[in-house]
Enzyme design. Structure first.
Site, PDB file in Angstrom:
ATOM      1  N   ARG A  59     -11.401   0.770   6.505  1.00 43.88           N
ATOM      2  CA  ARG A  59     -10.831  -0.476   5.993  1.00 43.88           C
ATOM      3  C   ARG A  59     -11.618  -1.730   6.380  1.00 43.88           C
ATOM      4  O   ARG A  59     -11.781  -2.627   5.559  1.00 43.88           O
ATOM      5  CB  ARG A  59      -9.375  -0.606   6.423  1.00 43.88           C
ATOM      6  CG  ARG A  59      -8.376   0.369   5.800  1.00 43.88           C
ATOM      7  CD  ARG A  59      -8.900   1.217   4.720  1.00 43.88           C
ATOM      8  NE  ARG A  59      -7.866   1.955   3.996  1.00 43.88           N
ATOM      9  CZ  ARG A  59      -8.144   2.834   3.060  1.00 43.88           C
ATOM     10  NH1 ARG A  59      -9.400   3.092   2.744  1.00 43.88           N
ATOM     11  NH2 ARG A  59      -7.179   3.457   2.404  1.00 43.88           N
TER      12      ARG A  59
ATOM     13  N   ASP B 230      -2.773   2.807  -9.988  1.00 48.24           N
ATOM     14  CA  ASP B 230      -2.280   1.625  -9.278  1.00 48.24           C
ATOM     15  C   ASP B 230      -3.178   0.417  -9.480  1.00 48.24           C
ATOM     16  O   ASP B 230      -2.718  -0.659  -9.879  1.00 48.24           O
ATOM     17  CB  ASP B 230      -2.152   1.920  -7.777  1.00 48.24           C
ATOM     18  CG  ASP B 230      -1.045   2.907  -7.458  1.00 48.24           C
ATOM     19  OD1 ASP B 230      -0.654   3.669  -8.365  1.00 48.24           O
ATOM     20  OD2 ASP B 230      -0.595   2.940  -6.307  1.00 48.24           O
TER      21      ASP B 230
ATOM     22  N   SER C  86      -0.394  11.881  -1.658  1.00 43.75           N
ATOM     23  CA  SER C  86      -1.185  10.656  -1.637  1.00 43.75           C
ATOM     24  C   SER C  86      -2.405  10.935  -0.766  1.00 43.75           C
ATOM     25  O   SER C  86      -2.264  11.283   0.410  1.00 43.75           O
ATOM     26  CB  SER C  86      -0.361   9.502  -1.055  1.00 43.75           C
ATOM     27  OG  SER C  86      -1.166   8.359  -0.878  1.00 43.75           O
TER      28      SER C  86
ATOM     29  N   ASP D  28      -2.443  -0.041   5.870  1.00 38.54           N
ATOM     30  CA  ASP D  28      -3.646  -0.548   5.214  1.00 38.54           C
ATOM     31  C   ASP D  28      -3.543  -2.017   4.836  1.00 38.54           C
ATOM     32  O   ASP D  28      -4.528  -2.749   4.881  1.00 38.54           O
ATOM     33  CB  ASP D  28      -3.968   0.292   3.979  1.00 38.54           C
ATOM     34  CG  ASP D  28      -4.666   1.594   4.335  1.00 38.54           C
ATOM     35  OD1 ASP D  28      -5.172   1.701   5.464  1.00 38.54           O
ATOM     36  OD2 ASP D  28      -4.712   2.501   3.483  1.00 38.54           O
TER      37      ASP D  28
END
Length: 405
Positions: free
Chosen positions: A98, A16, A181, A127
């Site tokens: 994050r 990605d 994932s 996210d």
């Protein structure tokens, strides 16, 4: 799109973000800075540098930072002082990483003169919110590029085709992709997607990476002692350890005994429900032990007030408001409460369970002379309880008498 001159990309080196790197160069025609954070995910990160170089990134524009100590010391430990847990189960392993990534990304943007940041979060998840709220809180004028909200490369097949078309190297592990994932850091591993998208499907046993199943855990329990200072663990079994080393040790011990697995359907901030599985062995031990330490050292009303506020605190972390004034205000209060949270907790790890079997502290509020069921030599006058009960029953007695009339 020509107004963006330089962008800092949160870059893992995977499919990605490698596609995003090239896409930014082609679509925005801007200089790209890559930032790769080591949060203890257990992967070799240097290949990300090599791939970035192959894609034309200048060596001085490649940042690979070891943030493990900062992550645990300044983010995980403060969160665990609050006993934060989202929707009764989730220990916020992805959520708490994050704000640190956003912080470092903005620091790099300032240092390199970048006017934008970019990430690989999709337009369906939490996210994107966490990254961007953090970026705006720390640099209000920053531009944010979220490719998943702009491009049409909305499948793995399209990403692979784009990579082949543009000569982007893609490693295919054992010829197949993971069915899940995954996101990993020192606090946890999360698993989503694949067969997990049906909440009725039990996860395969070979999915789990850190922990054995409780059924296969050792038949003998493992005792550990954790020493606390101001609400944080500073030593395990008498050995002083740094914050990252504490969590690493607890992950290993917890994983060996089948601790920390969670299968959860949660409510995302963007409005949908999602099913995820999590491994948080060290965090599961930390939460249990910290509450045991507080049970001995915190005033009753302080402890209850913390419990009242905890769901709000947990939601702030989950929804991406780590850098908000309200989270900082709550943290100030929580940290002040931890001054007496000092001492040692002994736990027993056994087949998926964390069992508190002892706690001691020089700051303990537990008075054996008062709490004893034996003769307390007048330390507590049991007759005082009669008036206490009658006063607290007064409103209920009044209501009952009115009802009788």
């Amino acid at each position: 799109m020509s107004d963006v001159k330089k962008v800092v990309l949160a870059y893992s080196g995977g499919l990605d973000t490698s596609v995003i790197l090239k896409w930014l160069q082609d679509v925005y025609q801007c200089e790209v800075v890559t930032f790769t954070a080591d949060l203890g995910q257990g992967e070799e990160l240097e290949p990300a540098r090599a791939k970035a170089l192959k894609l034309g990134i200048k060596p001085e524009n490649i940042f690979i930072d070891d943030l493990r100590e900062e992550f645990v010391r300044d983010f995980v430990f403060p969160m665990f002082r609050a006993n934060a847990i989202y929707e009764g189960e989730y220990l916020l392993g992805t959520s708490i990483a994050r704000p640190l990534i956003a912080k470092r990304q903005i620091e790099i943007a300032v240092a390199t003169g970048a006017d934008a940041v970019s990430h690989g979060a999709t337009g369906k998840g939490n996210d994107q919110v966490r990254f961007e709220l953090g970026a705006y809180a720390l640099k209000p004028d920053i531009k944010i590029i979220a490719p998943w909200r702009e491009w049409d490369l909305l499948s793995r097949e399209k990403l692979l085709a784009y990579a082949e078309q543009h000569g982007i190297p893609v490693e295919m592990k054992r010829g197949t992709k993971s069915p899940y994932s995954m996101d990993a850091n020192l606090l946890h591993i999360s698993y989503e997607g694949g067969v997990l998208e049906d909440p009725w499907n039990e996860p395969d046993e070979d999915m789990w990476r850190w922990s054995v199943s409780p059924e296969k855990a050792p038949d003998q329990p493992r005792y550990i002692e954790m020493e606390y200072r101001n609400g944080d663990i500073v030593a395990i079994d008498g050995e002083a350890l740094s914050p990252a080393a504490v969590l690493t040790r607890l992950n290993r011990l917890g994983g060996e005994h089948g601790i920390g697995r969670l299968d959860l359907v949660e409510n995302r901030y963007v409005g949908m429900k999602s099913r995820g599985c999590y491994e948080t062995p060290g965090g599961t031990i930390m939460l249990k032990a910290h509450r045991a330490m507080e049970s001995l050292t915190l005033d009753r009303e302080v402890a209850h007030l913390k419990d009242d506020l905890m769901p709000r605190y947990a939601s702030l972390v989950y929804n991406g408001y780590w850098w908000s004034p309200e989270r900082k205000m709550l943290q100030t209060m929580i940290d002040a409460s931890q001054a007496p949270v000092n001492g040692t907790v002994r736990t027993k790890l056994y087949k998926g369970n964390v069992i508190v079997v002892g706690r001691k502290s020089d700051d303990s509020l537990f008075d054996m002379n008062i709490a004893t069921f034996e003769d307390d030599a007048g330390a507590y006058n049991q007759k005082d309880a009669e008036g206490f009960i009658k006063l607290n029953a007064l409103r209920m007695r009044i209501a009952a008498l009115r009802g009788r009339r």
